[in-house]
Design an enzyme around this catalytic site. Structure first.
Site, short mmCIF file in Angstrom:
data_model
loop_
_atom_site.label_atom_id
_atom_site.label_comp_id
_atom_site.label_asym_id
_atom_site.label_seq_id
_atom_site.Cartn_x
_atom_site.Cartn_y
_atom_site.Cartn_z
N GLU A 152 59.09 -4.80 64.73
CA GLU A 152 58.24 -4.90 63.54
C GLU A 152 58.25 -3.64 62.69
O GLU A 152 58.23 -3.71 61.46
CB GLU A 152 56.81 -5.26 63.94
CG GLU A 152 56.59 -6.73 64.28
CD GLU A 152 57.02 -7.10 65.68
OE1 GLU A 152 56.79 -8.25 66.08
OE2 GLU A 152 57.59 -6.23 66.39
N GLU A 179 56.23 -11.25 72.03
CA GLU A 179 54.78 -11.35 72.22
C GLU A 179 54.40 -12.67 72.89
O GLU A 179 53.46 -12.71 73.70
CB GLU A 179 54.08 -11.19 70.86
CG GLU A 179 54.23 -9.79 70.30
CD GLU A 179 53.64 -9.61 68.92
OE1 GLU A 179 52.90 -8.65 68.70
OE2 GLU A 179 53.92 -10.46 68.03
#
Length: 261
Positions: free
Chosen positions: A135, A115
Site C-alpha cells: 500500500e 489482509e
C-alpha cells in the site's frame, strides 16, 4: 457428496464432512474484491456461522490467484471501497467468522489479499505464492487489518520492514517466520488446506469453536482474570453431551459421533 451454491463473485461448496469451501470467483480481476463481493462474503459467513453442520471454512481464489485485495478499478471510478457494514473490509477482516477458517493461497495474496489471509486462523500456501502489503507504494496504508495483525504474528522489526518497504514476501520466508502453517506444491494449496480442514472437522465442534474463541479473545484479558474468563467459555463444553461422547468413544476405542450439543 457436495452441493454447490453459486453467488455473485463467490462459490460455496458444502461437503458432507462439515467443511465449506468459499472461492472468490473474479479471476479476470485476480479476485480483487469490490463492494458487492465483500457483502456476498459477509452473508456467506453469516450463514455458515449459524449452521451447526459447518465445522471448518476454507477460503480460496479462482484461476490460480488468491486475491489482489481491493478492486482499484472500482475505487478509481467511483471511490467505492469494499467495506461490508457488518464484517468490515472484504467482508470478513474486522469480524472474522467464529467458525475456524483456513486460507488456501495460490499465486498472489497482496494488499487486501494478504489482509484477508491474515484474518484467517490458518494459512496454507503454494510454494510459489507471494504475499505483501504494498500500500505505501501506492500512497495508501494497509488499513484493512494488515497494520494491526502483522506485528502480532511476526517480530516487530520484520513487520515494520515488510510494511514500510511494501516488498513482496515469498511463501518460504513467511513459513520460516511463522505466518504459514503448511506449504504445498504449486496447484495443491486447496488440496492441502482440505486435508487440514478434514483433520479439524473430526474433532468436537463445540470444543473447536470454544478453543478458537479463547485464543482470539484472551489477548485482551488481564492476567489476573484470564482463567475466570476462560471458564465462562469452556465450562459449557465440559458439560456438553459431546464431552461425554468423547470420553465414551475413547474408552470404547471407536470414532466419536459428535452432535454439537
Amino acid at each position: 457428496m457436495s452441493t454447490t451454491e453459486a453467488r455473485p463473485s463467490l462459490t460455496v461448496d458444502r461437503l458432507a464432512s462439515g467443511v465449506a469451501v468459499l472461492t472468490i470467483n473474479r479471476p479476470e480481476a485476480r479476485n480483487a474484491v469490490d463492494l458487492a463481493t465483500a457483502r456476498t462474503i459477509s452473508r456467506a459467513l453469516d450463514t455458515l456461522d449459524n449452521d451447526p453442520n459447518c465445522r471448518v471454512i476454507v477460503l480460496t481464489g479462482a484461476g490460480g490467484h488468491f486475491s489482489a485485495g481491493m478492486d482499484l478499478k472500482a475505487f478509481r471510478a467511483t471511490g467505492e471501497r469494499p467495506v461490508d457494514e457488518s464484517r468490515g473490509p472484504f467482508g470478513l477482516v474486522r469480524k472474522p467468522p467464529v467458525t475456524p477458517i483456513i486460507a488456501a493461497v495460490e499465486g498472489a495474496a497482496v494488499g487486501g489479499g494478504f489482509e484477508i489471509a491474515l484474518s484467517c486462523d490458518l494459512i496454507v500456501a503454494a510454494e510459489d505464492a507471494v504475499f505483501g502489503l504494498p500500500e505505501v507504494q501506492r500512497g495508501l496504508t494497509a488499513a484493512g487489518g494488515g497494520l494491526l495483525r502483522l506485528p502480532s504474528r511476526i517480530p516487530y522489526h520484520l513487520a515494520m520492514e515488510a510494511v514500510l518497504t511494501g516488498r513482496r514476501l515469498t511463501a518460504r520466508w513467511c513459513a520460516e517466520n511463522g505466518l504459514i502453517n503448511r506449504i504445498a506444491q504449486p496447484g495443491r494449496a486447496l488440496d492441502t488446506a482440505m486435508e487440514l480442514a478434514e483433520e479439524i472437522s473430526r474433532n468436537g465442534p463445540l470444543a473447536v469453536r470454544a478453543s478458537k474463541e479463547v485464543i482470539v479473545e484472551s489477548g485482551n484479558w488481564a492476567t489476573g482474570e484470564a482463567f475466570e474468563r476462560q471458564e465462562v467459555i469452556v465450562d459449557p463444553v465440559r458439560r456438553s453431551s459431546d464431552a461425554r461422547e468423547g470420553a465414551a468413544a475413547f474408552a470404547e476405542k471407536r470414532p466419536p459421533e459428535w452432535t454439537g450439543r
